[in-house]
Design an enzyme around this catalytic site. Structure first.
Site, mmCIF file in Angstrom:
data_model
loop_
_atom_site.group_PDB
_atom_site.id
_atom_site.type_symbol
_atom_site.label_atom_id
_atom_site.label_comp_id
_atom_site.label_asym_id
_atom_site.label_seq_id
_atom_site.Cartn_x
_atom_site.Cartn_y
_atom_site.Cartn_z
ATOM 1 C CD GLN A 167 15.744 34.975 22.953
ATOM 2 O OE1 GLN A 167 15.000 35.513 23.760
ATOM 3 N NE2 GLN A 167 16.653 34.074 23.304
ATOM 4 C CE1 TYR B 112 9.181 31.734 26.817
ATOM 5 C CE2 TYR B 112 11.443 31.283 26.164
ATOM 6 C CZ TYR B 112 10.544 31.849 27.046
ATOM 7 O OH TYR B 112 10.984 32.510 28.167
ATOM 8 N NE ARG C 137 23.649 31.752 35.407
ATOM 9 C CZ ARG C 137 23.554 30.485 35.786
ATOM 10 N NH1 ARG C 137 23.050 30.198 36.987
ATOM 11 N NH2 ARG C 137 23.932 29.517 34.990
#
Length: 417
Positions: A111, A186, A360
């Site tokens: 990433q 971001y 998760r």
């Protein structure tokens, strides 16, 4: 193979989920991708043996591809000091990781990210952190960076080159794909969001203009590595604040990325500062906030809890947004946001998504995909307690508090040592 329409719903979903998927030059063995979840396994920016084992376990557990979180494209692009900068020094460590993932039959994705004005670094090469527009910097208030600078054309050219160079280093390190992070607040997300992008030049205005810089970065990365690596983009389908991008803005962005040639778009949601609950689909528990060791992050988290709404977790919590995008574009789309069961995966198949990205649920059980494949499991045991989120600041790095612990010793050992 039997007609898919004649199969029971769960069996049809399993049949779809374990069909190979081609993304540009890359062929994945199934439709399951481990999402980029900050691992906390690069102290002083050095990838560790713990990081290698973390991603090896995802591939061994059946995920087709695992994503290494937050590889900054230049030092100022980090949000914290203990994050990877994808520079020449990290290649040897990341090569150990990609070799380990490949040995388990999986693919590895890096990433690529720049934090822009969302940074907690003590020192920067510029006086103020860079963003789409200058002025007051709400994300930096607690970190002592109350102002930000608008990127000049020279800054945009330099950072575009940084993304390209990072993608080339990812290829050298053995990665099979790169994911350009355009969500969560971001830098590239700051260009897409009307809250952050108030430019009146070529790079600001309506949604199509706000997408120009992210699309430029994508285009140049594709030109550099697109014949060898799959190039994905991650965006937020909902920003979670009233002055953020509306859904049709997001559709415009996805169409721009499609025209530019992205091999797939990963549909996430939320913003780190304005709406972190949208990222996770539920609140972080108060007791987890008190355990944060980083004082800046602990203070910021406490302040954010003052205005965040109470959000109970539900499976596929971003589906209402992502499904509407799926209906309006033709390119490959990956769903991210609370998928945890074969029933949920059946819904995503019916919706027409091309892949399922999980975070998760795979932290809780890296072997979940193999369990789905064998029919031994139909649902993750993850409770969405979100206590895993703060474990990235612990010595052993990110882990599920219900099923495991971090390995501080392995997290002190460089991957290539």
């Amino acid at each position: 193979m039997a007609d898919r329409r004649a199969l029971p719903e769960a069996e049809a979903a399993r049949d779809w989920a374990f069909t190979p998927l081609t993304l540009g030059p890359l062929r994945l063995r199934n439709r399951f991708i481990k999402s980029a979840t900050n691992e906390g396994m690069a102290p002083a920016g050095v990838p560790t043996r713990a990081l290698v084992q973390h991603h090896r376990s995802m591939a061994a557990g059946g995920a087709a591809m695992t994503t290494v979180a937050y590889c900054a494209v230049e030092p100022d692009g980090r949000t914290f000091e203990d994050q990877i900068t994808l520079d020449a020094d990290t290649i040897k460590h990341l090569r150990v990781l990609t070799d380990a993932v490949h040995a388990e039959g999986g693919a590895a994705c890096a990433q690529l990210t720049h934090g822009g004005c969302f940074t907690f670094l003590p020192k920067l090469a510029t006086r103020y952190p860079l963003s789409a527009s200058g002025g007051i910097n709400p994300p930096g208030m607690i970190a002592g960076r109350p102002f930000k600078s608008a990127m000049a054309l020279s800054d945009m050219a330099r950072i575009t080159d940084d993304f390209v160079a990072a993608a080339q280093r990812a290829r050298e390190a053995g990665f099979d794909a790169v994911e350009l992070h355009m969500g969560h607040g971001y830098l590239l997300s700051q260009f897409l969001s009307p809250l952050y992008n108030r430019r009146t030049d070529f790079w600001g205005g309506n949604a199509e203009k706000r997408a120009r810089f992210p699309a430029q970065v994508l285009r140049q990365v594709l030109d550099a590595v697109g014949d060898d690596l799959a190039v994905l983009c991650k965006i937020s389908v909902v920003e979670g604040h009233r002055r953020g991008a509306v859904l049709q803005d997001v559709v415009t962005t996805v169409k721009a990325l499609e025209r530019t040639g992205a091999h797939m778009v990963v549909l996430s949601g939320g913003m780190n500062v304005e709406a972190p609950w949208q990222i996770f689909g539920s609140n972080m528990p108060a007791e987890a906030v008190t355990q944060l060791q980083n004082p800046v992050v602990r203070t910021a988290s406490r302040v954010m809890r003052l205005w965040e709404p109470k959000v109970p977790f539900r499976e596929l919590y971003l589906r209402s947004y992502s499904h509407r995008i799926r209906q309006q574009v033709n390119m490959p789309l990956a769903y991210l946001g609370g998928a945890k069961s074969m029933d949920g995966i059946a819904q995503l198949q019916a919706d027409g998504f091309d892949a399922v990205v999980m975070g998760r649920a795979l932290l809780h059980d890296p072997g979940l995909v193999n369990g789905f494949a064998g029919g031994d499991k139909t649902e993750s045991g993850c409770t969405a307690c979100n206590a895993c989120i703060v474990t990235m600041y612990e010595p052993g790095g990110t882990h599920c508090v219900l099923t495991g612990t971090g390995d501080p010793e392995a997290n002190r050992q460089p991957a290539a040592a």
